[in-house]
Design a protein around this motif. Sequence first.
Motif, mmCIF file in Angstrom:
data_model
loop_
_atom_site.group_PDB
_atom_site.id
_atom_site.type_symbol
_atom_site.label_atom_id
_atom_site.label_comp_id
_atom_site.label_asym_id
_atom_site.label_seq_id
_atom_site.Cartn_x
_atom_site.Cartn_y
_atom_site.Cartn_z
ATOM 1 N N ILE A 1 0.838 -1.204 0.000
ATOM 2 C CA ILE A 1 0.000 0.000 0.000
ATOM 3 C C ILE A 1 0.871 1.251 0.000
ATOM 4 C CG2 ILE A 1 -1.649 1.334 1.382
ATOM 5 C CD1 ILE A 1 -2.800 -1.387 2.328
ATOM 6 N N GLY A 2 1.944 1.224 0.783
ATOM 7 C CA GLY A 2 2.844 2.380 0.830
ATOM 8 C C GLY A 2 3.488 2.663 -0.510
ATOM 9 N N VAL A 3 3.926 1.613 -1.209
ATOM 10 C CA VAL A 3 4.540 1.791 -2.531
ATOM 11 C C VAL A 3 3.545 2.406 -3.506
ATOM 12 C CG1 VAL A 3 5.470 0.568 -4.532
ATOM 13 C CG2 VAL A 3 6.230 -0.053 -2.238
ATOM 14 N N LEU A 4 2.322 1.887 -3.510
ATOM 15 C CA LEU A 4 1.299 2.393 -4.431
ATOM 16 C C LEU A 4 0.950 3.850 -4.129
ATOM 17 C CD1 LEU A 4 -1.011 -0.748 -4.488
ATOM 18 C CD2 LEU A 4 0.414 0.073 -6.362
ATOM 19 N N ARG A 5 0.883 4.207 -2.843
ATOM 20 C CA ARG A 5 0.542 5.588 -2.481
ATOM 21 C C ARG A 5 1.657 6.537 -2.887
ATOM 22 N NH1 ARG A 5 -1.845 5.880 3.547
ATOM 23 N NH2 ARG A 5 -2.203 8.008 2.853
ATOM 24 N N ALA B 1 3.805 6.184 -5.282
ATOM 25 C CA ALA B 1 3.912 6.278 -6.740
ATOM 26 C C ALA B 1 2.672 6.900 -7.369
ATOM 27 C CB ALA B 1 4.142 4.884 -7.331
ATOM 28 N N GLY B 2 1.598 7.027 -6.595
ATOM 29 C CA GLY B 2 0.355 7.517 -7.165
ATOM 30 C C GLY B 2 -0.247 6.542 -8.156
ATOM 31 N N ALA B 3 0.035 5.250 -7.960
ATOM 32 C CA ALA B 3 -0.427 4.221 -8.893
ATOM 33 C C ALA B 3 -1.756 3.652 -8.458
ATOM 34 C CB ALA B 3 0.614 3.097 -8.980
ATOM 35 N N PRO B 4 -2.510 3.085 -9.396
ATOM 36 C CA PRO B 4 -3.797 2.476 -9.046
ATOM 37 C C PRO B 4 -3.601 1.285 -8.114
ATOM 38 C CG PRO B 4 -3.609 2.805 -11.424
ATOM 39 C CD PRO B 4 -2.253 3.043 -10.847
ATOM 40 N N HIS C 1 3.641 2.710 -14.046
ATOM 41 C CA HIS C 1 2.291 3.126 -14.412
ATOM 42 C C HIS C 1 1.677 3.944 -13.282
ATOM 43 C CE1 HIS C 1 -1.270 2.984 -16.919
ATOM 44 N NE2 HIS C 1 -2.000 2.689 -15.855
ATOM 45 N N ALA C 2 2.189 5.128 -13.088
ATOM 46 C CA ALA C 2 1.578 6.055 -12.141
ATOM 47 C C ALA C 2 0.435 6.781 -12.856
ATOM 48 C CB ALA C 2 2.619 7.030 -11.614
ATOM 49 N N ILE D 1 -2.520 -5.038 -16.037
ATOM 50 C CA ILE D 1 -3.202 -5.956 -15.120
ATOM 51 C C ILE D 1 -3.179 -7.375 -15.681
ATOM 52 C CG2 ILE D 1 -5.459 -6.576 -14.171
ATOM 53 C CD1 ILE D 1 -6.047 -3.593 -13.908
ATOM 54 N N LEU D 2 -3.486 -7.503 -16.971
ATOM 55 C CA LEU D 2 -3.528 -8.828 -17.605
ATOM 56 C C LEU D 2 -2.128 -9.440 -17.666
ATOM 57 C CD1 LEU D 2 -5.187 -10.980 -18.987
ATOM 58 C CD2 LEU D 2 -4.960 -9.705 -21.141
#
Length: 257
Positions: free
Chosen positions: A98-102, A104-107, A118-119, A138-139
């Motif tokens: 969760i921290g990495v995604l936040r 990076a602003g990534a989905p 893919h931010a 995603i795929l």
Amino acid sequence: MLSSELADLAGVTVRTLRHYHQIGLLAEPPRTSGDYRQYDVGHLVRVLRIARLTALGVPLSTLPEVLDDPSAAEELLDQLDRQAAAEIERLTARRASIGVLRRAGAPPDLPPELSAWHAEPGPDVPEDMARFEHEQLILIAHLLGEEGVTGLAALLDVPESTREAAAALTSRFYALDDDTPDDEIEALIEGWVEQIRPLVTTMEGMSSLDPLGAALLDQLGARSLRPVQHRAVRALQQHLEQDRPDAHDARGRRDVR
């Protein structure tokens, strides 16, 4: 005491008491002349023990042997400790993701390994292209599996100059339409091949897509891209397939025959 009184004292519901009776955790008490269950302090202590053990994570199916065999407690605590440690590890890994995604602003529906690639798309990226690239990642992540995603993320960690060159090619791809001259399409494909060829060489021996995975990605392209864009992607794939060593070997075997 009645069922409601026992439930209040033990901090459970009357329905819970009935369930304990049904699965054999709590013996049926004698009944009054009015056919009401009449519990005593022994029943209360039993319910308190059950509540304490379930709070520790002991499944109801294991409780009879634990409640009736004091020697089982040590082994049970070891098992509970291992389970708790594993759960802490999973939750710690989840928080890290969760921290990495936040940052990076990534989905949140992408693996954290791909977050830097893919931010949030820029203002110049068409909405349909941003959606396609997102669904494609995603795929791919699902088809490659955890090990393959890690390898892909390492390959995508390229210098800024390479990213800028890729962005320029991508912008040209976004602009493809039915009016684009064939020579411009071919020039774009050649630029793609030159940029991606070193990555394909590096990827030899890594997890790759099987024919079904490649077919699914092709279906996604057919559904999401303009026809000219889909043809360009297919042409790129054909060029890269021809560059693979096993493709050369296969052609050589056919020539010999």
